[in-house]
Design an enzyme around this catalytic site. Structure first.
Site: not given
Length: 427
Positions: A402, A398
């Site tokens: 995204d 992350h």
């Protein structure tokens, strides 16, 4: 004749040490240059180490199971054809005992016999710091008295070494206040075996897997998403040509080859997925090199299909077959394991239908291709039909990726797979 020293080679990018898993020679054996002399395991590959010289093995310095730093001596070889006169010039005679000055202290004598004692690798420094070990009190077993990671691990297992002796007090006044020493890190408590339990030694490969997985989970903030894909047409097409393909090409056309090709094509369209975290920047890799997980009974290897986007389904199927055979035969090279930018894992091969993979560090994502199963699916106009369905499970870093780009990427892989039919060429 001259005695040459063979050292631990660097068997891959960022490799700092290797474990001698098996010697292929013994003292007294004659070897030619490039003959394999040992099998060495690293966290990336299990490879044969070739001799750098032609001659006779005189000493095996490293033991089977011993981990040595890159550059440390593993064996000695008496080479042929050296000029004795030149050898004598290169190694002048030591002065007579009467002319040799006595050492100033025992410490100097120890330093002379152990010139490498204070050359510590990053792994040794880290382990010693974590366990509060005074390296000045450790006797190294490496070349020239060098302290190896194995020395530190042995101390940890046996309860440590004596604390460093106190420095003699001086007349200088003590400072008004001293900082409190940092508490030592609490050591991990492992379970003890009891009567009837079976203890299985942890191999070098298993240690490497554990280290890499721990690093991935502690450094990478994992997120996870899944998408289901209707591969009914793909399954029918592959099943209709698999026998003729095997007869013509000599190897199997697996479902996995279709998935790898679809992922490679989607990576070309979504290059953000083909990236790595590098601290103050994100590196977007130009080449699309697909790592594939290949398991044996007790190990996991991740060889790489280089430039997968440039290969046909047939070409990818051939590489999958060849790399899997190399794993089974123990013939993977360092090059076979390097350069991966994205991992595709065939978890469906053992019946899994949903899983969350641990990212193959330092990549930014791993895709789990689950088992193809028949399920009732609601089609257009509310009709229900039995279809071949598969779940694609994506773990992502992350920091780099995204949900938006990952969703679009998975959607594109789904679109490619669902469009495969009898008109698709595997060549």
């Amino acid at each position: 004749m001259a005695i040459e020293q063979m050292t631990m080679p660097q068997l891959g990018e960022s490799v700092t040490e290797g474990t001698i898993s098996k010697w292929l020679v013994a003292p007294g054996d004659k070897v030619n240059k490039y003959d394999p002399i040992a099998e060495v395991m690293t966290d990336k590959v299990n490879a044969e180490v070739p001799s750098s010289f032609t001659g006779t093995i005189t000493e095996l310095v490293g033991e089977e199971g011993q981990t040595l730093q890159v550059g440390e001596i593993i064996c000695k070889i008496e080479t042929e054809g050296a000029n004795p006169a030149e050898q004598k010039q290169e190694q002048p005679e030591a002065p007579a005992a009467a002319e040799t000055p006595a050492p100033a202290s025992e410490n100097r004598a120890e330093e002379a016999s152990q010139p490498n004692k204070k050359r510590y690798s990053p792994a040794v420094l880290r382990l010693a710091g974590e366990h509060g070990i005074d390296l000045d009190q450790v006797t190294g077993t490496g070349a020239g008295g060098r302290i190896t990671r194995k020395d530190i691990q042995r101390i940890i297992e046996t309860g440590g070494v004596k604390e460093r002796p106190e420095e003699p007090k001086t007349a200088a006044p003590a400072p008004a206040s001293l900082p409190k020493p940092e508490p030592k890190k609490e050591e991990i408590s492992y379970p003890a075996s009891t009567a009837g339990d079976k203890e299985i030694p942890v191999t070098g490969v298993r240690k490497a897997i554990a280290s890499n997985m721990k690093r991935s989970k502690t450094e990478i903030p994992h997120a996870w998403t899944m998408m289901e894909v209707d591969v009914t047409n793909m399954v029918a097409y592959r099943n209709s040509i698999k026998d003729s393909f095997k007869k013509t090409e000599g190897f199997n056309l697996t479902f996995f080859a279709f998935f790898v090709k679809a992922v490679a094509q989607a990576l070309k369209e979504f290059p953000q997925m083909n990236s790595m975290w590098a601290g103050d920047k994100i590196i977007q890799k130009k080449d699309i090199n697909i790592s594939i997980a290949v398991a044996t009974e007790d190990s996991l290897f991740v060889p790489v299909i280089k430039n997968a986007d440039e290969k046909t389904i047939k070409g990818i199927a051939r590489e999958i077959n060849d790399l899997a055979k190399k794993v089974r035969d123990g013939k993977l090279s360092a090059d076979d394991m390097q350069g991966g930018t994205f991992t595709v894992n065939n978890t469906g091969s053992f019946g899994s239908v949903q899983s969350m993979g641990i990212i193959n560090y330092p990549q930014a994502a791993i895709l789990q291709v689950e088992s193809i199963v028949k399920r009732p699916v609601v089609m257009d106009h509310g009709m229900i039909a039995v279809r071949d369905m598969v779940n694609l499970c994506l773990s992502l870093d992350h920091r780099v990726l995204d949900g938006l780009v990952c969703g679009r990427f998975l959607g594109r892989v789904k679109q490619i797979l669902e469009s495969i039919d009898e008109k698709t060429s595997v060549y």
